[in-house]
Design an enzyme around this catalytic site. Sequence first.
Site, short mmCIF file in Angstrom:
data_model
loop_
_atom_site.label_atom_id
_atom_site.label_comp_id
_atom_site.label_asym_id
_atom_site.label_seq_id
_atom_site.Cartn_x
_atom_site.Cartn_y
_atom_site.Cartn_z
N ASP A 79 -11.26 1.09 -23.94
CA ASP A 79 -11.47 0.83 -22.51
C ASP A 79 -11.45 2.12 -21.71
O ASP A 79 -10.74 3.05 -22.05
CB ASP A 79 -10.31 -0.01 -21.95
CG ASP A 79 -10.56 -1.49 -22.10
OD1 ASP A 79 -11.68 -1.86 -22.47
OD2 ASP A 79 -9.62 -2.26 -21.87
N GLU B 5 3.05 -7.03 8.60
CA GLU B 5 3.25 -5.58 8.71
C GLU B 5 4.11 -5.05 7.56
O GLU B 5 4.26 -3.85 7.41
CB GLU B 5 3.92 -5.24 10.04
CG GLU B 5 3.02 -5.39 11.24
CD GLU B 5 1.71 -4.64 11.10
OE1 GLU B 5 1.76 -3.42 10.92
OE2 GLU B 5 0.65 -5.28 11.15
N ARG C 67 -3.80 -8.07 -20.52
CA ARG C 67 -4.70 -7.46 -21.51
C ARG C 67 -3.97 -6.58 -22.51
O ARG C 67 -4.47 -6.31 -23.59
CB ARG C 67 -5.77 -6.62 -20.80
CG ARG C 67 -6.70 -7.40 -19.92
CD ARG C 67 -7.60 -6.47 -19.14
NE ARG C 67 -8.40 -5.63 -20.02
CZ ARG C 67 -9.51 -6.03 -20.62
NH1 ARG C 67 -9.96 -7.25 -20.41
NH2 ARG C 67 -10.17 -5.22 -21.42
N PRO D 2 0.81 -1.22 0.00
CA PRO D 2 0.00 0.00 0.00
C PRO D 2 0.85 1.27 0.00
O PRO D 2 0.34 2.36 -0.22
CB PRO D 2 -0.82 -0.10 1.29
CG PRO D 2 -0.17 -1.16 2.12
CD PRO D 2 0.60 -2.04 1.20
N1 ADE Z 1 -0.85 -4.96 0.07
C1 ADE Z 1 -1.73 -4.53 0.99
N2 ADE Z 1 -2.49 -3.54 0.51
C2 ADE Z 1 -2.07 -3.32 -0.78
C3 ADE Z 1 -2.47 -2.40 -1.78
N3 ADE Z 1 -3.43 -1.52 -1.60
N4 ADE Z 1 -1.83 -2.46 -2.96
C4 ADE Z 1 -0.83 -3.34 -3.16
N5 ADE Z 1 -0.41 -4.21 -2.25
C5 ADE Z 1 -1.03 -4.22 -1.06
#
Ligand code: ADE
Length: 261
Positions: free
Chosen positions: A180, A127, A165, A100
């Site tokens: 698309d 984590e 794709r 993330p």
């Molecule tokens: N791992 C946990 N959340 C994620 C996300 N939003 N994007 C990519 N990998 C992740």
Amino acid sequence: MRFDILTLFPEMFAGVFDATIIGRAREMGHVEIVLRNIRDYAPGKHHVTDDTPYGGGGGMIMKPEPIFNAVEAILGIEIPPDGYRSLLQQGYPPIILLTPQGRLLKQAVARELAVHERLLLLCGRYEGVDERVCQFLVTDELSIGDYVLSGGEIAAMVLVDVLTRLIPGVLGDPEATANDSHSAGLLEYPHYTRPANYRGQTVPDILLSGHHAKLTEWRRQQSLARTLARRPDLLAEAELSEVDRKYLATLQDSSEDEVTP
Ligand code: ADE
């Protein structure tokens, strides 16, 4: 295109990579996917892959050794002391961590990655991974959105799907990707199929008229109106003609919107 996916949960990928477009692309040889269980590269009898964080704070961190070992074994190399990045310049594949904290995966990022013949995808868990993996091994970090998944596996599936794709020959109709949503920086126009009248709701006349030039104009206007209504942030980067801009101006000016976004 070849993907080596480094994960602690290879079983998660069954099904997703076997069906429909990805399944067919694999059968046709457009895509090769190799799942690598990080645990197999963990030293010791117990093949430990995670540990508690230095300094406390709770949660578990993915240890560096199994991940470095995996990359060295998969690529048949030794990671130089100054890190993997120097090998990238010699033609070795990018190593992408799904996290993330990464840069946001957008269609433009996918197009940028699609030029590579091979990618290593590292699925983070718990984590996160030891920071030395990010500093000395990983060449790119990608997030699929501003939310937290239980791990990088689902994000890796998304990335493989998006990139598959884009491989020429995978989709029957090359125009399919051209139109698309996001391909040209706009959302796609609405689609209808038979019946023309369903529960009293009818298909727009223009679609039945056979007037191609007018249909093309209508679709473009629908795309613009929809993007303005739902994702106005996209318009700043979209490729817009003078005609597009004029149309958008009429939409922004008029309080009664005749186009259904
Ligand atoms: N791992 C946990 N959340 C994620 C996300 N939003 N994007 C990519 N990998 C992740």
